[in-house]
Design a protein around this motif. Structure first.
Motif, PDB file in Angstrom:
ATOM      1  N   ARG A  68      -9.257   0.229   4.554  1.00 56.85           N
ATOM      2  CA  ARG A  68     -10.023   1.387   4.095  1.00 56.85           C
ATOM      3  C   ARG A  68      -9.183   2.250   3.147  1.00 56.85           C
ATOM      4  O   ARG A  68      -9.696   2.807   2.178  1.00 56.85           O
ATOM      5  N   ILE A  69      -7.897   2.378   3.456  1.00 58.60           N
ATOM      6  CA  ILE A  69      -7.012   3.149   2.586  1.00 58.60           C
ATOM      7  C   ILE A  69      -6.912   2.493   1.214  1.00 58.60           C
ATOM      8  O   ILE A  69      -6.976   3.161   0.173  1.00 58.60           O
ATOM      9  N   ARG A  70      -6.781   1.180   1.198  1.00 58.54           N
ATOM     10  CA  ARG A  70      -6.751   0.455  -0.084  1.00 58.54           C
ATOM     11  C   ARG A  70      -7.994   0.769  -0.905  1.00 58.54           C
ATOM     12  O   ARG A  70      -7.913   1.077  -2.102  1.00 58.54           O
ATOM     13  N   TYR A  71      -9.147   0.646  -0.217  1.00 60.30           N
ATOM     14  CA  TYR A  71     -10.398   0.854  -0.924  1.00 60.30           C
ATOM     15  C   TYR A  71     -10.479   2.283  -1.462  1.00 60.30           C
ATOM     16  O   TYR A  71     -10.964   2.527  -2.568  1.00 60.30           O
ATOM     17  N   GLY A  72      -9.992   3.263  -0.676  1.00 61.51           N
ATOM     18  CA  GLY A  72      -9.997   4.646  -1.127  1.00 61.51           C
ATOM     19  C   GLY A  72      -9.155   4.842  -2.376  1.00 61.51           C
ATOM     20  O   GLY A  72      -9.536   5.583  -3.287  1.00 61.51           O
ATOM     21  N   VAL A  91       0.825  -1.206   0.000  1.00 61.83           N
ATOM     22  CA  VAL A  91       0.000   0.000   0.000  1.00 61.83           C
ATOM     23  C   VAL A  91       0.860   1.256   0.000  1.00 61.83           C
ATOM     24  O   VAL A  91       0.586   2.215  -0.723  1.00 61.83           O
ATOM     25  N   ALA A  92       1.909   1.263   0.786  1.00 61.24           N
ATOM     26  CA  ALA A  92       2.754   2.441   0.901  1.00 61.24           C
ATOM     27  C   ALA A  92       3.419   2.779  -0.432  1.00 61.24           C
ATOM     28  O   ALA A  92       3.474   3.941  -0.848  1.00 61.24           O
ATOM     29  N   GLU A  93       3.936   1.772  -1.125  1.00 59.64           N
ATOM     30  CA  GLU A  93       4.575   2.016  -2.409  1.00 59.64           C
ATOM     31  C   GLU A  93       3.561   2.515  -3.431  1.00 59.64           C
ATOM     32  O   GLU A  93       3.856   3.421  -4.234  1.00 59.64           O
ATOM     33  N   ALA A  94       2.354   1.956  -3.395  1.00 62.71           N
ATOM     34  CA  ALA A  94       1.303   2.413  -4.305  1.00 62.71           C
ATOM     35  C   ALA A  94       0.976   3.880  -4.056  1.00 62.71           C
ATOM     36  O   ALA A  94       0.767   4.655  -5.005  1.00 62.71           O
ATOM     37  N   LEU A  95       0.969   4.283  -2.797  1.00 63.64           N
ATOM     38  CA  LEU A  95       0.673   5.674  -2.461  1.00 63.64           C
ATOM     39  C   LEU A  95       1.765   6.614  -2.973  1.00 63.64           C
ATOM     40  O   LEU A  95       1.479   7.713  -3.464  1.00 63.64           O
ATOM     41  N   ASN A 131     -12.409  -9.666  -5.565  1.00 63.70           N
ATOM     42  CA  ASN A 131     -12.570  -9.874  -4.134  1.00 63.70           C
ATOM     43  C   ASN A 131     -11.923  -8.748  -3.355  1.00 63.70           C
ATOM     44  O   ASN A 131     -10.731  -8.496  -3.501  1.00 63.70           O
ATOM     45  N   VAL A 132     -12.710  -8.053  -2.541  1.00 60.26           N
ATOM     46  CA  VAL A 132     -12.192  -6.994  -1.690  1.00 60.26           C
ATOM     47  C   VAL A 132     -12.675  -7.252  -0.277  1.00 60.26           C
ATOM     48  O   VAL A 132     -13.863  -7.495  -0.058  1.00 60.26           O
ATOM     49  N   HIS A 133     -11.761  -7.212   0.679  1.00 64.83           N
ATOM     50  CA  HIS A 133     -12.117  -7.454   2.073  1.00 64.83           C
ATOM     51  C   HIS A 133     -11.757  -6.213   2.863  1.00 64.83           C
ATOM     52  O   HIS A 133     -10.595  -5.817   2.925  1.00 64.83           O
ATOM     53  N   ILE A 134     -12.777  -5.573   3.462  1.00 59.64           N
ATOM     54  CA  ILE A 134     -12.557  -4.372   4.259  1.00 59.64           C
ATOM     55  C   ILE A 134     -13.053  -4.648   5.663  1.00 59.64           C
ATOM     56  O   ILE A 134     -14.242  -4.835   5.887  1.00 59.64           O
ATOM     57  N   GLY A 135     -12.129  -4.668   6.617  1.00 60.27           N
ATOM     58  CA  GLY A 135     -12.510  -4.975   7.991  1.00 60.27           C
ATOM     59  C   GLY A 135     -13.095  -6.370   8.096  1.00 60.27           C
ATOM     60  O   GLY A 135     -12.495  -7.345   7.675  1.00 60.27           O
ATOM     61  N   ASP A 136     -14.305  -6.462   8.649  1.00 63.41           N
ATOM     62  CA  ASP A 136     -14.932  -7.763   8.814  1.00 63.41           C
ATOM     63  C   ASP A 136     -15.999  -8.010   7.759  1.00 63.41           C
ATOM     64  O   ASP A 136     -16.851  -8.876   7.912  1.00 63.41           O
TER      65      ASP A 136
END
Length: 528
Positions: free
Chosen positions: A69-73, A19-23, A133-138
């Motif tokens: 959540r950051i991924r999804y954003g 995620v950090a590199e993508a940002l 497939n996306v998993h956010i939290g539960d």
């Protein structure tokens, strides 16, 4: 590198948990575009959760949820850019700039530092993201699911908690503890605690329905979940308005017994419609009846059953938050079940319910109780005492639902009644029966079966009630057990006859309320 390849590479980084590199790559790509602030905000969130995790302020689960959540954003931002086309600057120049910028030592160092954050033992990512497939939290957003615009119940939770502060010590202490935690409503442990407080703070059966709404919001975001979520929001709105109307009607009944009054044509028609309706009223009609009752109480200077309602007048004005919420909920109810429920529909319904309950925040100061049975004691040398067996309706702070309690006191109380009260003295509360009944108490059964008056049956003389647990219908029919000259001792010796007697009393009380309030009796029950 083409834009398609670049977007694919970002998605691949996200899928590999980088995620950090993508940002970092996105920051360079969007440097001279209006989207830069969006990606900087996501980068700030990642750094913030890393710091909180290192300080032990959040759990691993919360860190995971925030990173998801950051991924999804970022995925949503990519989708927006693709829909809008290339940024103002020539796309190829930007992509070339990304490649050149990435080669600079300081950028390489930033990327490595960001990657180390992602790989930190304090931030655990246990979900994968792909096109399917996306998993956010539960919550898992699989092939059949559509990710929500924002997590369900988030707006409701973060708005209602501060709204009930004046009526809930728990809510006040909670907000004091999370004051130093930015966006507390995005952290699992804080959110769970906030929703627990809301569930046991809001009055009786309304709190139980809130807890059910919160549970639905944790399910997979499928079409069925969206349907259930909207349905429960509408039920919550309807039952909250019902409770207020029933409180007004019960109080009006008491006042009319003391001193009969006449009402104008509009008020009389609205009151008669309440008693004689053949179908459950819409949300808008119930709100209009509440407004009519409010004006009636003011005009006749009657004591309000809920003191906070005395100053509720501005909420009935056109353009108020309350009126807009009612209209929005009614519009959603009109279309409910006639089309597929979208994420936008869920958010719109939740927003309207949030506004409605915020206006009714004072309900957090009230409680409900179902009086099951009262025993009588009188020892020769002492004053008479009563043993009240009752159920405290709702959820308490220990997560007990409809907890059974006893109270050994020298005070009496209505039997087989559902009471609405403030403070600790349920005996001084408003008797909501026969508009709200505990069907189990009437039949001497354990547990609680809270039912709200819905309508008169069309086929024969009986009343229809709504069982709040599953929104099913419960009929109470007139049997006419007690007749002139009957031996009550003989009749009531049979426990089954006692049950019939209790149900007959529901209809008898309903008829008495109508006659007392309207001053006439056009409601016909055979042999009553």
């Amino acid at each position: 590198m083409s834009s398609k390849d670049f977007f694919a590479s970002i998605r691949e980084l996200l899928a590999r948990n980088n995620v950090a590199e993508a940002l970092v790559q996105m920051r360079i790509f969007l440097e001279k575009t209006p989207h830069l602030n969006d990606i900087l905000q996501q980068s700030g969130r990642l750094e913030n959760i890393r710091q909180q995790s290192n300080l032990g302020l959040v759990s691993l689960e919360e860190a995971t949820l925030e990173q998801n959540r950051i991924r999804y954003g970022v995925l949503e931002l990519l989708a927006d850019i693709e829909r809008q086309g290339a940024p103002p600057k020539a796309l190829q120049d930007l992509l070339s700039g990304v490649e050149q910028e990435s080669a600079r030592p300081e950028v390489q160092q930033e990327v490595q530092q960001a990657i180390s954050i992602t790989h930190s033992k304090n931030v655990v990512v246990n979900s994968s993201i792909s096109a399917q497939n996306v998993h956010i939290g539960d919550i898992n957003y699989g092939p059949a699911a559509v990710a929500p615009i924002q997590p369900l119940n988030e707006l409701l939770t973060r708005t209602l908690i501060p709204a009930i502060q004046a009526h809930s010590i728990a809510a006040t202490r909670f907000l004091e503890k999370v004051a130093a935690l930015p966006e507390w409503y995005r952290h699992t442990q804080a959110v769970d605690k906030a929703r627990e407080i809301l569930a046991y703070s809001f009055v009786g059966v309304i709190g139980i329905q809130l807890s059910k709404l919160f549970a639905i919001g944790k399910e997979e975001f499928s079409e069925n979940t969206r349907h259930k979520y909207i349905e429960k929001c509408l039920q919550l709105a309807r039952r909250s308005l019902d409770l207020l109307v029933f409180a007004f009607m019960s109080q009006l009944w008491e006042e009319q017994r003391k001193q009969p009054r006449s009402f104008d044509a509009e008020q009389t028609r609205a009151l008669a419609d309440f008693f004689d309706r053949a179908f459950e009223p819409s949300i808008r009609v119930q709100a209009q009846l509440l407004e009519t009752l409010h004006r009636l109480f003011l005009a006749h200077q009657l004591p309000f059953p809920i003191p906070e309602m005395a100053d509720f007048g501005p909420h009935f004005q056109a353009g108020s938050v309350f009126r807009k919420a009612v209209d929005a909920l009614q519009q959603m109810d009109d279309h409910f079940g006639k089309k597929s429920d979208s994420p936008e529909d869920c958010l719109a319904t939740e927003t309207a319910l949030t506004d409605l309950l915020t206006c009714l925040h004072f309900l957090a100061a009230y409680h409900m109780a179902s009086i099951k049975r009262i025993g009588y004691w009188q020892i020769r040398t002492e004053q008479p005492r009563y043993l009240h067996r009752f159920a405290a309706l709702g959820i308490d702070s220990k997560a007990n639902v409809d907890a059974e309690k006893i109270d050994f006191t020298d005070e009496t109380a209505y039997t087989d009644a559902v009471l609405l009260y403030r403070g600790d003295r349920y005996q001084a509360g408003i008797n909501l029966s026969p508009f709200v009944i505990d069907h189990n108490a009437l039949l001497f059964e354990s547990g609680v079966k809270a039912c709200f008056y819905r309508a008169r049956a069309l086929t024969d003389e009986q009343l229809e009630f709504c069982f709040l647990e599953d929104n099913s219908m419960v009929n109470v029919a007139w049997k006419g057990l007690i007749r002139p000259g009957a031996d009550l001792n003989e009749l009531l010796f049979d426990p089954e006859n006692q049950k019939i007697y209790n149900l007959d009393n529901v209809i008898a009380q309903f008829r008495d309320a109508r006659k007392c309030i309207l001053g006439n009796d056009t409601l016909s029950f055979d042999d009553l």
